[in-house]
Design a protein around this motif. Structure first.
Motif, PDB file in Angstrom:
ATOM      1  N   ALA A 109      38.401  30.184  90.747  1.00 24.84           N
ATOM      2  CA  ALA A 109      39.681  30.892  90.592  1.00 24.84           C
ATOM      3  C   ALA A 109      40.643  30.614  91.733  1.00 24.84           C
ATOM      4  O   ALA A 109      41.863  30.743  91.563  1.00 24.84           O
ATOM      5  CB  ALA A 109      39.436  32.397  90.486  1.00 24.84           C
ATOM      6  N   GLU A 110      40.126  30.231  92.895  1.00 22.82           N
ATOM      7  CA  GLU A 110      40.984  29.953  94.043  1.00 22.82           C
ATOM      8  C   GLU A 110      41.520  28.529  94.035  1.00 22.82           C
ATOM      9  O   GLU A 110      42.424  28.201  94.813  1.00 22.82           O
ATOM     10  CB  GLU A 110      40.221  30.227  95.340  1.00 22.82           C
ATOM     11  N   ARG A 111      40.971  27.669  93.161  1.00 22.23           N
ATOM     12  CA  ARG A 111      41.427  26.278  93.036  1.00 22.23           C
ATOM     13  C   ARG A 111      41.264  25.868  91.572  1.00 22.23           C
ATOM     14  O   ARG A 111      40.358  25.107  91.228  1.00 22.23           O
ATOM     15  CB  ARG A 111      40.615  25.358  93.954  1.00 22.23           C
ATOM     16  N   ASP A 168      40.183  32.262  79.922  1.00 22.61           N
ATOM     17  CA  ASP A 168      39.267  33.348  80.254  1.00 22.61           C
ATOM     18  C   ASP A 168      38.599  32.950  81.567  1.00 22.61           C
ATOM     19  O   ASP A 168      37.687  32.117  81.599  1.00 22.61           O
ATOM     20  CB  ASP A 168      38.238  33.538  79.142  1.00 22.61           C
ATOM     21  N   LEU A 169      39.067  33.543  82.654  1.00 17.45           N
ATOM     22  CA  LEU A 169      38.672  33.143  83.998  1.00 17.45           C
ATOM     23  C   LEU A 169      37.497  34.002  84.466  1.00 17.45           C
ATOM     24  O   LEU A 169      37.628  35.211  84.607  1.00 17.45           O
ATOM     25  CB  LEU A 169      39.868  33.311  84.940  1.00 17.45           C
ATOM     26  N   ILE A 188      32.456  29.876  87.422  1.00 20.37           N
ATOM     27  CA  ILE A 188      31.889  29.143  88.547  1.00 20.37           C
ATOM     28  C   ILE A 188      30.400  28.891  88.359  1.00 20.37           C
ATOM     29  O   ILE A 188      29.819  28.012  88.989  1.00 20.37           O
ATOM     30  CB  ILE A 188      32.167  29.907  89.860  1.00 20.37           C
ATOM     31  N   ALA A 189      29.775  29.669  87.468  1.00 25.08           N
ATOM     32  CA  ALA A 189      28.335  29.572  87.212  1.00 25.08           C
ATOM     33  C   ALA A 189      28.084  28.708  85.984  1.00 25.08           C
ATOM     34  O   ALA A 189      28.367  29.112  84.855  1.00 25.08           O
ATOM     35  CB  ALA A 189      27.743  30.968  87.005  1.00 25.08           C
ATOM     36  N   GLU A 190      27.550  27.524  86.199  1.00 27.31           N
ATOM     37  CA  GLU A 190      27.346  26.602  85.092  1.00 27.31           C
ATOM     38  C   GLU A 190      26.302  27.113  84.099  1.00 27.31           C
ATOM     39  O   GLU A 190      26.359  26.788  82.911  1.00 27.31           O
ATOM     40  CB  GLU A 190      26.975  25.222  85.625  1.00 27.31           C
ATOM     41  N   LEU A 236      36.327  41.541  85.608  1.00 25.17           N
ATOM     42  CA  LEU A 236      35.211  41.760  86.520  1.00 25.17           C
ATOM     43  C   LEU A 236      34.625  40.445  87.042  1.00 25.17           C
ATOM     44  O   LEU A 236      33.411  40.226  87.016  1.00 25.17           O
ATOM     45  CB  LEU A 236      34.138  42.619  85.861  1.00 25.17           C
ATOM     46  N   ALA A 237      35.507  39.593  87.534  1.00 24.88           N
ATOM     47  CA  ALA A 237      35.075  38.346  88.170  1.00 24.88           C
ATOM     48  C   ALA A 237      35.734  38.143  89.531  1.00 24.88           C
ATOM     49  O   ALA A 237      35.111  37.612  90.449  1.00 24.88           O
ATOM     50  CB  ALA A 237      35.403  37.152  87.264  1.00 24.88           C
TER      51      ALA A 237
END
Length: 267
Positions: free
Chosen positions: A104-106, A56-57, A82-84, A121-122
């Motif tokens: 998502a890019e790495r 789940d990205l 990306i948000a901890e 929606l990310a």
């Protein structure tokens, strides 16, 4: 509109991560659109799909991590954001076996390690969508599926047009054109199963209700070049007057142009 242009026009990821981390506690209370879009994306998954391991990205508060866990009860789930702050909120609620901070890019995942990449929606916050697709191709197993929803140009157009009538500053988040999604999906090594755009219109009693919701979601103006400081009373009055011209019987409309995509890695 090229990806290079978008890279200069989209917000810094550290700002995105910080904004959504701050919104973790308030997000679910105002996420009706996000849940509706995610449910539609879930419904579009191929009926034949089986997943030994899913990702789940951009999991946010983990709402769809839990839904994926219910749909694939014997699989291993990974929730990534990306948000901890979002991950700290989501982890105690379960749904996935692993909760990982990642981009998502790495993607911090091995090659051919997932059967399903689900992202709702990310990805609109990613400047380099080509890199997102390349990473998806890398981590998907043969026959694996990428299912995503995102936002494109035309989203919050009423608010954008209203601000345009007031001043020349960037007050509304920029999004990629639908044609760019088409081009980049066509260029990837993944097989494009479907790509569609669908307008979702929400209505609000007043502008304050809309702006409060955007802030509670963490999705208020994050653009580089946004104006700093407080909005003056006269400019706010002008904005309210401009937006009132869009009023419908149901209230003030806010249109979201939602992109739904399904891609599969060749066997």
């Amino acid at each position: 509109m090229t990806e290079a242009f978008q890279a200069g026009g989209l917000p810094d990821k550290r700002q995105v991560a910080a904004s959504f981390s701050r919104a973790a506690e308030s997000y679910d209370s105002v996420a009706a659109l996000q849940r509706s879009v995610g449910q539609q994306l879930l419904a579009q998954l191929p009926a034949t799909i089986s997943s030994a391991r899913w990702l789940d990205l951009g999991c946010g508060t983990g709402y769809f991590s839990r839904a994926l866990g219910e749909r694939f009860p014997t699989s291993q789930g990974v929730a990534m954001d990306i948000a901890e702050g979002m991950l700290r909120h989501a982890q105690p609620l379960g749904g996935a076996q692993q909760f990982i901070a990642g981009d998502a890019e790495r993607l911090p995942l091995r090659e051919a390690s997932c059967d399903l990449l689900f992202s709702s929606l990310a990805l609109q916050w990613c400047a380099n969508f080509q890199a997102v697709l390349s990473e998806a191709e890398r981590v998907l197993c043969p026959g694996g599926v990428l299912a995503f929803s995102s936002l494109c140009v035309g989203t919050l157009q009423e608010l954008r047009d209203s601000w345009q009538a007031v001043d020349g500053f960037v007050h509304v988040n920029r999004f990629r054109r639908f044609e760019d999604y088409q081009r980049l999906c066509d260029q990837t090594g993944l097989q494009l199963l479907s790509l569609q755009r669908q307008a979702e219109v929400l209505h609000y009693p007043d502008l304050r209700s809309l702006t409060h919701e955007l802030k509670a979601l963490g999705a208020h103006n994050l653009n580089p070049g946004r104006p700093g400081g407080l909005t003056g009373r006269a400019r706010m009055r002008a904005l309210l007057d401009a937006y009132e011209q869009f009023r419908q019987p149901q209230g003030l409309p806010a249109t979201y142009q939602v992109v739904y995509g399904l891609l599969r890695k060749e066997q």
